[in-house]
Motif scaffolding. Sequence first.
Motif, PDB file in Angstrom:
ATOM      1  N   GLU A   1       0.636  -1.085   0.043  1.00  0.00           N
ATOM      2  CA  GLU A   1       0.130  -0.150  -0.055  1.00  0.00           C
ATOM      3  C   GLU A   1       1.381   1.320   0.618  1.00  0.00           C
ATOM      4  O   GLU A   1       0.341   2.560  -0.153  1.00  0.00           O
ATOM      5  N   ASP A   2       2.194   0.756   0.063  1.00  0.00           N
ATOM      6  CA  ASP A   2       2.688   2.775  -0.566  1.00  0.00           C
ATOM      7  C   ASP A   2       2.659   3.106  -1.550  1.00  0.00           C
ATOM      8  O   ASP A   2       3.008   2.150  -2.566  1.00  0.00           O
TER       9      ASP A   2
ATOM     10  N   ARG B   1      -9.725  -7.734   2.701  1.00  0.00           N
ATOM     11  CA  ARG B   1      -9.591  -6.375   1.351  1.00  0.00           C
ATOM     12  C   ARG B   1      -8.923  -7.528   0.068  1.00  0.00           C
ATOM     13  O   ARG B   1      -8.190  -7.340  -0.712  1.00  0.00           O
ATOM     14  N   HIS B   2      -8.071  -8.356   0.821  1.00  0.00           N
ATOM     15  CA  HIS B   2      -7.105  -9.554   0.496  1.00  0.00           C
ATOM     16  C   HIS B   2      -7.329 -10.501  -0.947  1.00  0.00           C
ATOM     17  O   HIS B   2      -7.152 -10.286  -2.135  1.00  0.00           O
TER      18      HIS B   2
ATOM     19  N   TRP C   1      -7.931  -7.943  -3.514  1.00  0.00           N
ATOM     20  CA  TRP C   1      -6.906  -7.830  -4.314  1.00  0.00           C
ATOM     21  C   TRP C   1      -6.406  -8.921  -4.964  1.00  0.00           C
ATOM     22  O   TRP C   1      -6.231  -8.228  -5.906  1.00  0.00           O
TER      23      TRP C   1
ATOM     24  N   GLY D   1      -7.392  -2.646  -7.200  1.00  0.00           N
ATOM     25  CA  GLY D   1      -5.946  -2.165  -6.989  1.00  0.00           C
ATOM     26  C   GLY D   1      -4.603  -2.020  -6.478  1.00  0.00           C
ATOM     27  O   GLY D   1      -3.754  -1.801  -6.712  1.00  0.00           O
ATOM     28  N   LEU D   2      -4.222  -3.882  -7.115  1.00  0.00           N
ATOM     29  CA  LEU D   2      -2.861  -4.405  -6.895  1.00  0.00           C
ATOM     30  C   LEU D   2      -3.035  -5.136  -8.563  1.00  0.00           C
ATOM     31  O   LEU D   2      -1.751  -5.973  -9.075  1.00  0.00           O
TER      32      LEU D   2
END
Length: 269
Positions: free
Chosen positions: A77-78, A105-106, A109, A114-115
Motif C-alpha cells: 500500500e506504499d 481486502r486481500h 486484491w 487495486g493491485l
Amino acid sequence: MAIVDAHIHLWEKGKPRAAHRQAPYSKDQALAEMDAAGVDAAVIQPPAWDPDANRIAVEAAAAQPQRFAVLGNFPLEDPEAPRRLPSWKEQPGMLGLRYIFNEPRHARWLEGDGLEWLWTGAARLGIPIALAAAACLPQLGKLAARHPRLRLIVDHLGVPLGATGVAAFRQVGELEALARHPNVAVKATGVPAYAEDPYPYRSIHVPLRRIFDAFGARRFFWGTDITKMPCSWRQCVTLFTEELPWLSRADLKWVMGDALCEWLDWRRT
C-alpha cells in the motif's frame, strides 16, 4: 539429489508468532542445522515481526549464494511500491515476492481491486509470487486465470493458520482445483505441524498424496518452515525421502529441490 528447502525464516528481533521458536534465528544457525540434516540450500521468506528481515535475508544470500535465496516483500500500500518492482530482483539472491493474504481486502486484491500493477508487472518481469492465502484459494484461481504468465506459489499446502488433523486439509478440493492452472505451484511446507500423530505422521499421507497427484512433481515443492516444526530438520527430509513410497526416485529429485529452483529460476551452479 539436491535438497532445497522452499521456506525458512531468519530474524534478529521482534515477537514471532506463537507457533515459531521465540529466540532469534540466524544464518549461521540455519547453516549448521542444514549441514547436519543434509539440506543443501533454502529459500528465506522474511518474517513480518522483524522490520529488518529483508535486509537479513539479502545479506545471508549475498554471503552464501549457493545456500540461500530470498522471496522478499515490501508494503503493497506504499505509494512508492510500484516503482520498486522493476529493480526488485537486482538485490543479491532475490528471486521473487512472498505475502500473507488473510484479510477480506486481500481477497479483493486477488480479484483485481487495486493491485493490477503488481500482478501485471510481476508477470512481465518474471517475478514469482508466493502467497499464504488459505482463506482466498478461489480468488487465487481467478488471478491465475487472469494472468497466465504470472508464476504463483500457494504456501503451506493451503492449510489454514494453526489448523491440524482433519481441519488442516478441509480445503484440499479447492487446492486441487487450482492445479488446473499451469502457472500455480504449491509448497509442501510445514507438513509435520499439521499432524496429530508422531513421526512419520501417517495420518496426513493420504491428503499429501492427493495434492501431489493434482500438481505433479514439478509443481510440488518440499520445505519445512523449520522454526515451527515439532521434529528435526532431518526428519522433515526423511518424511519425504523414506516414508512416502508413492514418491518415485525420479519424482523425489524434482520435489526435493529441482522443481523449486526451476520455478524460481534459481541457478545455483
